[in-house]
Scaffold this motif. Sequence first.
Motif, PDB file in Angstrom:
ATOM      1  N   THR B  54     -89.887 -35.835   2.367  1.00 47.54           N
ATOM      2  CA  THR B  54     -89.205 -35.335   1.168  1.00 47.54           C
ATOM      3  C   THR B  54     -87.740 -35.760   1.179  1.00 47.54           C
ATOM      4  O   THR B  54     -87.204 -36.225   0.174  1.00 47.54           O
ATOM      5  CB  THR B  54     -89.299 -33.796   1.102  1.00 47.54           C
ATOM      6  OG1 THR B  54     -90.675 -33.427   1.164  1.00 47.54           O
ATOM      7  CG2 THR B  54     -88.678 -33.260  -0.171  1.00 47.54           C
ATOM      8  N   TRP B  55     -87.102 -35.596   2.328  1.00 42.94           N
ATOM      9  CA  TRP B  55     -85.682 -35.944   2.469  1.00 42.94           C
ATOM     10  C   TRP B  55     -85.445 -37.425   2.168  1.00 42.94           C
ATOM     11  O   TRP B  55     -84.563 -37.795   1.393  1.00 42.94           O
ATOM     12  CB  TRP B  55     -85.234 -35.589   3.887  1.00 42.94           C
ATOM     13  CG  TRP B  55     -83.789 -35.817   4.191  1.00 42.94           C
ATOM     14  CD1 TRP B  55     -83.238 -36.894   4.806  1.00 42.94           C
ATOM     15  CD2 TRP B  55     -82.710 -34.925   3.886  1.00 42.94           C
ATOM     16  NE1 TRP B  55     -81.874 -36.725   4.916  1.00 42.94           N
ATOM     17  CE2 TRP B  55     -81.525 -35.532   4.366  1.00 42.94           C
ATOM     18  CE3 TRP B  55     -82.616 -33.678   3.273  1.00 42.94           C
ATOM     19  CZ2 TRP B  55     -80.281 -34.936   4.240  1.00 42.94           C
ATOM     20  CZ3 TRP B  55     -81.367 -33.084   3.149  1.00 42.94           C
ATOM     21  CH2 TRP B  55     -80.219 -33.711   3.624  1.00 42.94           C
ATOM     22  N   ASP B  56     -86.256 -38.263   2.793  1.00 40.38           N
ATOM     23  CA  ASP B  56     -86.095 -39.707   2.588  1.00 40.38           C
ATOM     24  C   ASP B  56     -86.453 -40.104   1.153  1.00 40.38           C
ATOM     25  O   ASP B  56     -85.900 -41.059   0.607  1.00 40.38           O
ATOM     26  CB  ASP B  56     -86.974 -40.485   3.575  1.00 40.38           C
ATOM     27  CG  ASP B  56     -86.451 -40.389   4.999  1.00 40.38           C
ATOM     28  OD1 ASP B  56     -85.293 -39.963   5.178  1.00 40.38           O
ATOM     29  OD2 ASP B  56     -87.199 -40.733   5.938  1.00 40.38           O
ATOM     30  N   GLY B  57     -87.384 -39.366   0.580  1.00 38.91           N
ATOM     31  CA  GLY B  57     -87.790 -39.664  -0.794  1.00 38.91           C
ATOM     32  C   GLY B  57     -86.689 -39.420  -1.807  1.00 38.91           C
ATOM     33  O   GLY B  57     -86.762 -39.859  -2.957  1.00 38.91           O
ATOM     34  N   LEU B  58     -85.656 -38.707  -1.386  1.00 38.83           N
ATOM     35  CA  LEU B  58     -84.537 -38.434  -2.289  1.00 38.83           C
ATOM     36  C   LEU B  58     -83.526 -39.574  -2.311  1.00 38.83           C
ATOM     37  O   LEU B  58     -82.564 -39.533  -3.076  1.00 38.83           O
ATOM     38  CB  LEU B  58     -83.822 -37.145  -1.870  1.00 38.83           C
ATOM     39  CG  LEU B  58     -84.643 -35.859  -2.016  1.00 38.83           C
ATOM     40  CD1 LEU B  58     -83.900 -34.687  -1.389  1.00 38.83           C
ATOM     41  CD2 LEU B  58     -84.928 -35.573  -3.479  1.00 38.83           C
ATOM     42  N   ALA B  59     -83.730 -40.540  -1.458  1.00 40.30           N
ATOM     43  CA  ALA B  59     -82.778 -41.662  -1.411  1.00 40.30           C
ATOM     44  C   ALA B  59     -82.765 -42.374  -2.754  1.00 40.30           C
ATOM     45  O   ALA B  59     -83.812 -42.704  -3.299  1.00 40.30           O
ATOM     46  CB  ALA B  59     -83.172 -42.627  -0.302  1.00 40.30           C
ATOM     47  N   GLU B  60     -81.579 -42.571  -3.261  1.00 36.62           N
ATOM     48  CA  GLU B  60     -81.469 -43.285  -4.537  1.00 36.62           C
ATOM     49  C   GLU B  60     -81.861 -44.735  -4.327  1.00 36.62           C
ATOM     50  O   GLU B  60     -81.547 -45.325  -3.292  1.00 36.62           O
ATOM     51  CB  GLU B  60     -80.041 -43.203  -5.068  1.00 36.62           C
ATOM     52  CG  GLU B  60     -79.710 -41.852  -5.655  1.00 36.62           C
ATOM     53  CD  GLU B  60     -78.310 -41.826  -6.238  1.00 36.62           C
ATOM     54  OE1 GLU B  60     -78.046 -40.954  -7.068  1.00 36.62           O
ATOM     55  OE2 GLU B  60     -77.485 -42.665  -5.847  1.00 36.62           O
ATOM     56  N   PRO B  61     -82.510 -45.323  -5.306  1.00 41.62           N
ATOM     57  CA  PRO B  61     -82.862 -46.736  -5.168  1.00 41.62           C
ATOM     58  C   PRO B  61     -81.590 -47.573  -5.028  1.00 41.62           C
ATOM     59  O   PRO B  61     -80.575 -47.251  -5.647  1.00 41.62           O
ATOM     60  CB  PRO B  61     -83.564 -47.064  -6.492  1.00 41.62           C
ATOM     61  CG  PRO B  61     -83.904 -45.767  -7.096  1.00 41.62           C
ATOM     62  CD  PRO B  61     -82.918 -44.766  -6.592  1.00 41.62           C
ATOM     63  N   PRO B  62     -81.646 -48.608  -4.238  1.00 38.35           N
ATOM     64  CA  PRO B  62     -80.469 -49.465  -4.094  1.00 38.35           C
ATOM     65  C   PRO B  62     -80.005 -49.953  -5.466  1.00 38.35           C
ATOM     66  O   PRO B  62     -80.815 -50.313  -6.302  1.00 38.35           O
ATOM     67  CB  PRO B  62     -80.984 -50.643  -3.257  1.00 38.35           C
ATOM     68  CG  PRO B  62     -82.182 -50.112  -2.550  1.00 38.35           C
ATOM     69  CD  PRO B  62     -82.783 -49.086  -3.438  1.00 38.35           C
ATOM     70  N   GLY B  63     -78.720 -49.914  -5.652  1.00 38.95           N
ATOM     71  CA  GLY B  63     -78.177 -50.413  -6.920  1.00 38.95           C
ATOM     72  C   GLY B  63     -78.001 -49.336  -7.965  1.00 38.95           C
ATOM     73  O   GLY B  63     -77.363 -49.552  -8.986  1.00 38.95           O
ATOM     74  N   SER B  64     -78.559 -48.149  -7.713  1.00 40.37           N
ATOM     75  CA  SER B  64     -78.479 -47.121  -8.749  1.00 40.37           C
ATOM     76  C   SER B  64     -77.055 -46.607  -8.918  1.00 40.37           C
ATOM     77  O   SER B  64     -76.718 -46.021  -9.937  1.00 40.37           O
ATOM     78  CB  SER B  64     -79.409 -45.961  -8.432  1.00 40.37           C
ATOM     79  OG  SER B  64     -78.999 -45.330  -7.249  1.00 40.37           O
ATOM     80  N   ALA B  65     -76.239 -46.797  -7.899  1.00 41.33           N
ATOM     81  CA  ALA B  65     -74.853 -46.342  -8.018  1.00 41.33           C
ATOM     82  C   ALA B  65     -73.934 -47.474  -8.470  1.00 41.33           C
ATOM     83  O   ALA B  65     -72.746 -47.276  -8.659  1.00 41.33           O
ATOM     84  CB  ALA B  65     -74.361 -45.788  -6.689  1.00 41.33           C
ATOM     85  N   ALA B  66     -74.500 -48.665  -8.649  1.00 40.31           N
ATOM     86  CA  ALA B  66     -73.674 -49.801  -9.024  1.00 40.31           C
ATOM     87  C   ALA B  66     -73.086 -49.601 -10.415  1.00 40.31           C
ATOM     88  O   ALA B  66     -73.694 -48.992 -11.280  1.00 40.31           O
ATOM     89  CB  ALA B  66     -74.494 -51.077  -8.990  1.00 40.31           C
ATOM     90  N   ALA B  68     -70.640 -47.849 -11.347  1.00 40.64           N
ATOM     91  CA  ALA B  68     -70.349 -46.450 -11.655  1.00 40.64           C
ATOM     92  C   ALA B  68     -69.070 -46.316 -12.470  1.00 40.64           C
ATOM     93  O   ALA B  68     -68.953 -45.403 -13.277  1.00 40.64           O
ATOM     94  CB  ALA B  68     -70.240 -45.649 -10.374  1.00 40.64           C
TER      95      ALA B  68
END
Lengths: 212, 251
Positions: B54-66, B68
Motif C-alpha cells: 500500500t505504501w509503495d503504491g502511493l508513489a507518484e508516477p515519475p514526472g507527475s511533479a514535473a 509544477a
Amino acid sequence: VVVATEVEHGTAETAEPAAGGADGEALRRVAGGDAEAFAVVVEHHQERLLRLCRRLLGDAEEARDAAQEVFLKAFRGAAGYRPRGQVHTWLYRIAVNHCLNRLRRRRVVRFLPWSGAAGGEAADAGAPPFDPPSEAPGPEDELAARRRWRQVRRAVAALPDNQRAVLVLVRWEGLSYKETAEVLGISAGAVESRLVRAMRNLGAALGPEAGP
Amino acid sequence: MSIDRTTREPTRRDRRELLRWLAGELDEAGDRRLRRRLADEPELARAAAALRRTWDGLAEPPGSAAGAVPPGFAGRVMARVREEAAAGRRLPALPGFGGPVPAWARAAGAAALVLGLAAGAGMGVRLPRGGEDVAAAAAAAGGDGVRAAARGGGEERLPAAAETAGTVGTAEAAGSAGLPAGGERVAASGAADESPDTGAAEHEEAAELAALYAELYGAESLADGLATDAGSLADGYAAALTAAFGGEAGT
C-alpha cells in the motif's frame, strides 16, 4: 546548519539554515517595509508550495491560486514570523491551513483529478501530467499503471482531510513525524495515529493487491 | 504477541511500528529489532508486506511533479505583493501593532467586537469549545481577550485566523461558521449554509463586522480583523471607556 531534505523522484532540496537563513532575513526585511525582499522567499519556495497545494487540493489550477494566496498571507504575516524553526515549515503551516479551509469551503467534494468522480479521461483534467516510467514495456502496462494511479488518487481523496494532510506531508513531502506535527500544530503521536488510520483506510480501499 | 489471533491482523502497536519503519522514523536499533522480528514472525512479515504494498503504491508516477511551477508564477505573486504594499493593505505587525490606526478607530473596533460577540452569543453563535483556532490567533497576537472568549464554548471556528497564526483550523466549514475569509463572501457562504434561516442574522452581523475591520485595518477577513484586534483589545477597552465616560476610565 544546513539541512538537506530528500524528496521523491531523487530530487534533493536544500533547506535553509534552522534560524531562517536567507529567507528569515528576507522576512525580516519585509517586516521592515521592504516588499521586494519577499521575492527571495517566493523564488525559494514556489515549487514546494505549488506541489503541496496540488497534492492537498488535487487540482493543478486551484493549487496555483492557493499557492499565490499562501504567499500573500505569508507576506502579510511576515512581521509575525518568529525564527524558531525553518521558514518552509512556517509556510507549510500556512499552506496546509489554507488548503484545508478551501476544502471545507467547497462543501461539495469535487476533486475531479483526485477522485475521478466524473470517470474516464475527463477525470484527469488538471491532474499532474502522467509520464509513465520509461522502462514500462508496453501500452498495456501503461494503461494498468494509469488505472492504478487513478484508483490511488480516488482512495486518497476519500480520506478525511486531517488524515490526507498527514499522509501528504509524511508520504509525499517526506516530512518526519516531528516536522509534520509542527506544521499541523498537533503532537507527533497524533500524526502517527492519523497516519495509521489513513493507511488502514487506504489498505481497505485499494485491496491486498495495492502496489506499484 | 504481534498478531491478533482472532483477526489475523497485526496489533495496533505493531502496525505503528511497521509504519514508523516505512516512514523512516525508526532509529538504527529499532530498525535492527524489527528486521529480526520480521525474520522470526512470518505473520508479521506478511502484514509488513501488505502494508508496504500500500505504501509503495502511493508513489507518484515519475514526472507527475514535473512542471509544477508555471511560467511567470513568481512574477505574478510579486505583482500582487507590490499591489498590496502600494495600497498599504498589509496588516500591521502582529505584536503590538499600534501603527497608523488612530485610537478612536481602535476603540470603535473593540466596541464593535464586543457588541458583535455579545449579539452573536445572543443569537446562538457559539465560539469554539476547545478554542484552538481563535486561541492560536490570539496567542500570535498576544491578546488574551479573544483567547478567553474562545474558551467560552461552542462549535464555530475562525479558520482563516488560524492560517497565519499557525494552527490547523478544524472548522466544519467557513460557511457554516458564518465567518468566511472576506466580508463580501459572507452572503455567499450563508447561502451554502444548511440552515440559512437561523444563520441569516449571524451572517449579517458578521458581514457588518468584517466591513468595519476592512475599513479600519484593511483586513481581508473578519478573522484577520479579530486577530489584529486581539493584541490591542485591552487598549481598545480603555479607549472605549474613555470615549464613553471621559476622565481616567479604564486606566
